[in-house]
Design an enzyme around this catalytic site. Structure first.
Site: not given
Ligand SMILES: Cc1ncc(COP(=O)(O)O)c(C=O)c1O
Length: 386
Positions: A152, A180, A238, A201-202, A325, A73
């Site tokens: 996503n 993604q 940092t 990363g996640h 919803c 984000t």
């Molecule tokens: C295409 C895409 N962009 C941005 C994000 C945002 O990632 P984060 O919540 O790690 O900032 C996501 C996470 O769902 C995503 O799938």
């Protein structure tokens, strides 16, 4: 009782054991601030530099083109707002697609409130933009085109390369939100022809709370936050050394494994799709049949709501619905609306995404549970309609 099968890798992945092992020393003995001149600081700085090289290698970039951020984000916000700040004197226009994540859509809307014009390019029924439509939306005062690499929710992969060929060279920058894609399909900034690219990363087995923005050398970009000047001033604060080390470790795993991981995930995903399609007449695929992330299956089950279905299988399957919803009113997700899904199709959507730790047995268990629950819910619906 076993935990439910995790089919939500697009929401987040577990941390790979190799990544956790790489991080641990930086949580314990190597705790230094990467800006400190002493040995503790130097060790941290060296680890950050190694991670930068690994993430650069993953996407075919140079290490001085990587800016670590707190998440995707933040990387998207920096790309849009940073370029807008740098170019505001001459440019006032952006192009995005109708299926962008809120992390791109919302900064674009913020810029619109500050006087920028934003063109939102539509997608076809599979979720793809037409590169000619994107090119036609650009103008002399277009600063940036931002189109995601893959979606996503439905997994559709965008023709970034073709878009790049049409818009670059005309003084227009190209950003892609690739949150993604690493680890699922090859990602190369030069093949894609992008100036800016976002990594999360996640989504590929690193921890939450770390991301990166690739910024091609020479790209005009100004900081969106201000402080002590880390990350070339583009992301002051940092450095989160353990998370950055984890991102580097995950990047190395993704580089090594993508060639085998992609087809492996696709085989699992296709097995799930085939099992469901065999027993659910009129099961509807949301997304592109071919240009789609190999791990993603978004389908609409006829005659039931995705939410009710997932509630019924919650002991066996953890996946997500393609509709949200809001305050009691059922509203289809923006992505499903953008591909032209009507309300029943949007409400019947379920997104399932497999990953590195999904097995054939998981797929069979999930398919069995989903099919049994769909049958049961449909019978109840038929009885109450009669
Ligand atoms: C295409 C895409 N962009 C941005 C994000 C945002 O990632 P984060 O919540 O790690 O900032 C996501 C996470 O769902 C995503 O799938």
């Amino acid at each position: 009782m076993d935990s439910p099968v995790y089919l939500d890798y697009n929401a987040t992945t577990p941390v790979a054991p190799e990544v956790a092992d790489a991080i641990t020393p930086y949580l314990r003995e190597h705790f230094g601030n990467a800006s400190s001149a002493h040995v503790y600081g130097r060790r941290a700085a060296e680890a950050v530099a190694r991670a930068r090289e690994r993430i650069a290698a993953l996407i075919g970039a140079r290490s001085d083109e990587i800016v670590f951020t707190g998440c995707a984000t933040e990387a998207n916000g920096l790309a849009l707002c940073g370029v807008a700040r740098a170019l505001a004197v001459r440019k006032r226009h952006l192009v995005i697609s109708a299926v962008e994540h809120p992390a791109v859509h919302e900064p674009a809307m913020q810029l619109r409130e500050r006087g920028w014009e934003v063109s939102v390019v539509p997608v076809d029924g599979t979720g793809r933009v037409d590169p000619d439509t994107v090119a036609a939306a650009t103008r002399d005062d277009t600063a940036l085109v931002s189109i995601m690499h893959a979606n996503n929710e439905i997994g559709t992969i965008q023709p970034i390369e073709e878009i790049g060929r049409r818009v670059r060279g005309r003084g227009i920058l190209l950003h892609t939100d690739a949150a993604q894609t690493p680890g699922k399909i090859p990602v190369s900034v030069d093949t894609l022809g992008v100036d800016l690219l976002t990594v999360a990363g996640h989504k590929f087995y690193a921890t939450k709370g770390v991301g990166a923005l690739y910024v091609r050398r020479g790209t005009p970009i100004a900081p969106a936050s201000f402080g002590a000047g880390q990350e070339r001033g583009l992301r002051p604060g940092t450095e989160n050394v353990p998370a950055i080390v984890g991102l580097g470790a995950a990047a190395r795993l993704a580089s090594e494994r993508v060639a085998t991981a992609g087809p492996r995930m696709q085989a699992l995903r296709d097995r799930l799709q085939a099992r469901l399609a065999a027993d659910v007449p009129d099961l509807r695929l949301n997304g592109h049949p071919v240009y789609r992330l190999p791990n993603t299956l978004n389908v609409s089950f006829p005659g039931v709501s995705g939410e009710a279905l997932l509630e019924a299988v919650r002991a066996d399957v953890a996946a997500s619905v393609g509709s949200a919803c809001h305050a009691g009113s059922h509203e289809p997700s923006g992505v499903l609306a953008a591909i032209g899904a009507d309300l029943p199709r949007a409400l019947g959507a379920v997104r399932m995404s497999v990953g590195a730790y999904t097995t054939d047995a998981d797929i069979d268990r999930a398919a069995h549970a989903l099919l049994a629950a769909w049958e049961a819910l449909r019978r109840v619906a038929e009885r109450s309609a009669a």
